[in-house]
Enzyme design. Structure first.
Site, PDB file in Angstrom:
ATOM      1  N   CYS A 207       0.845  -1.200   0.000  1.00 20.48           N
ATOM      2  CA  CYS A 207       0.000   0.000   0.000  1.00 20.48           C
ATOM      3  C   CYS A 207       0.883   1.254   0.000  1.00 20.48           C
ATOM      4  CB  CYS A 207      -1.000  -0.024   1.152  1.00 20.48           C
ATOM      5  SG  CYS A 207      -2.351   1.169   0.910  1.00 20.48           S
TER       6      CYS A 207
ATOM      7  N   HIS B 214      -3.779  -4.693  -0.430  1.00 18.16           N
ATOM      8  CA  HIS B 214      -3.427  -5.304   0.850  1.00 18.16           C
ATOM      9  C   HIS B 214      -3.542  -6.822   0.746  1.00 18.16           C
ATOM     10  CE1 HIS B 214      -3.184  -1.747   3.494  1.00 18.16           C
ATOM     11  NE2 HIS B 214      -4.072  -1.221   2.672  1.00 18.16           N
TER      12      HIS B 214
ATOM     13  N   GLU C 174      -2.724  -8.921   2.957  1.00 19.37           N
ATOM     14  CA  GLU C 174      -3.142  -9.443   4.267  1.00 19.37           C
ATOM     15  C   GLU C 174      -4.651  -9.334   4.482  1.00 19.37           C
ATOM     16  OE1 GLU C 174      -2.577  -5.061   5.142  1.00 19.37           O
ATOM     17  OE2 GLU C 174      -1.781  -6.558   3.753  1.00 19.37           O
TER      18      GLU C 174
END
Length: 212
Positions: free
Chosen positions: A83, A192, A194
């Site tokens: 990001c 992202h 994650e």
């Protein structure tokens, strides 16, 4: 075989705990720290980032994170930006008329997306670069984005002596932007991983397995 070591760089920005857990699930031994020597010594360094470009760069410089990144790359040691952690790898960012110098690992400017609806928030597909290791097996999957700014032009010029970076693109509201880059030891994603479910987990596993 011992799992590779990864430092998630703690410079006051990013979804740190979720990043740590995600990289652990990908098979690495993870330490969350701002320690200069530990960040240099790890098999891999993950640079997260959430918020304004200028504040992220200020936090990064406060712990000499820009020097850590530069030293690692000079030695061919892997770095993954996520990001704003990807955005700060470019030469500069412009937000609300304020221009901030970045790490300048790649030429280019982070600027506001030219789309009818900003921020770009939610799931989106990408145009994975042919031969990508990062997107191996997940080329057609969707990933989770949350951002208002991005790199809309790729400016790095290569020559016959250097391998061309693999640049992955995405589109939001008719505006194309860089979604990921693989450039030697330096990889990065605008989205992202994650927060991107199974596809993000597979992508992080792809990175971690290059560290062994």
């Amino acid at each position: 075989m011992t799992a590779p070591s990864v430092v998630v760089l703690d410079y006051g920005s990013g979804n740190l705990r979720s990043a740590v857990r995600a990289v652990e699930r990908a098979g690495a031994r993870v330490t969350l720290t701002d320690d200069f020597d530990a960040a240099l010594a790890a098999d891999g360094l993950l640079v997260p980032g959430v918020g304004a470009y200028e504040s992220c760069m200020r936090g990064l410089r406060a712990i000499k994170g820009d020097r850590i990144i530069g030293r690692r790359l000079a030695g061919g040691r892997p770095v993954l930006g996520i990001c704003v952690g990807m955005q700060i790898l470019f030469a500069r960012g412009v937000e609300h008329g304020v221009e901030t110098d970045g790490c300048d690992e790649w030429p280019g400017t982070v600027e506001r997306l030219q789309a009818p609806v900003v921020p770009h928030m939610g799931w989106n597909t990408v145009e994975a670069a042919p031969g990508s290791q990062l997107f191996a097996g997940v080329e057609d999957e969707r990933f989770y984005f949350v951002h208002s700014y991005g790199v809309r032009e790729w400016e790095l010029v290569t020559n016959d002596r250097t391998a061309a970076p693999l640049v992955t693109w995405a589109e939001h509201g008719g505006d194309r932007f860089v979604a990921a880059v693989e450039n030697g030891p330096l990889w990065a994603t605008q989205f992202h991983p994650e927060k991107s479910g199974d596809a993000g987990a597979a992508l992080l596993h792809n990175w971690v397995r290059t560290l062994t």
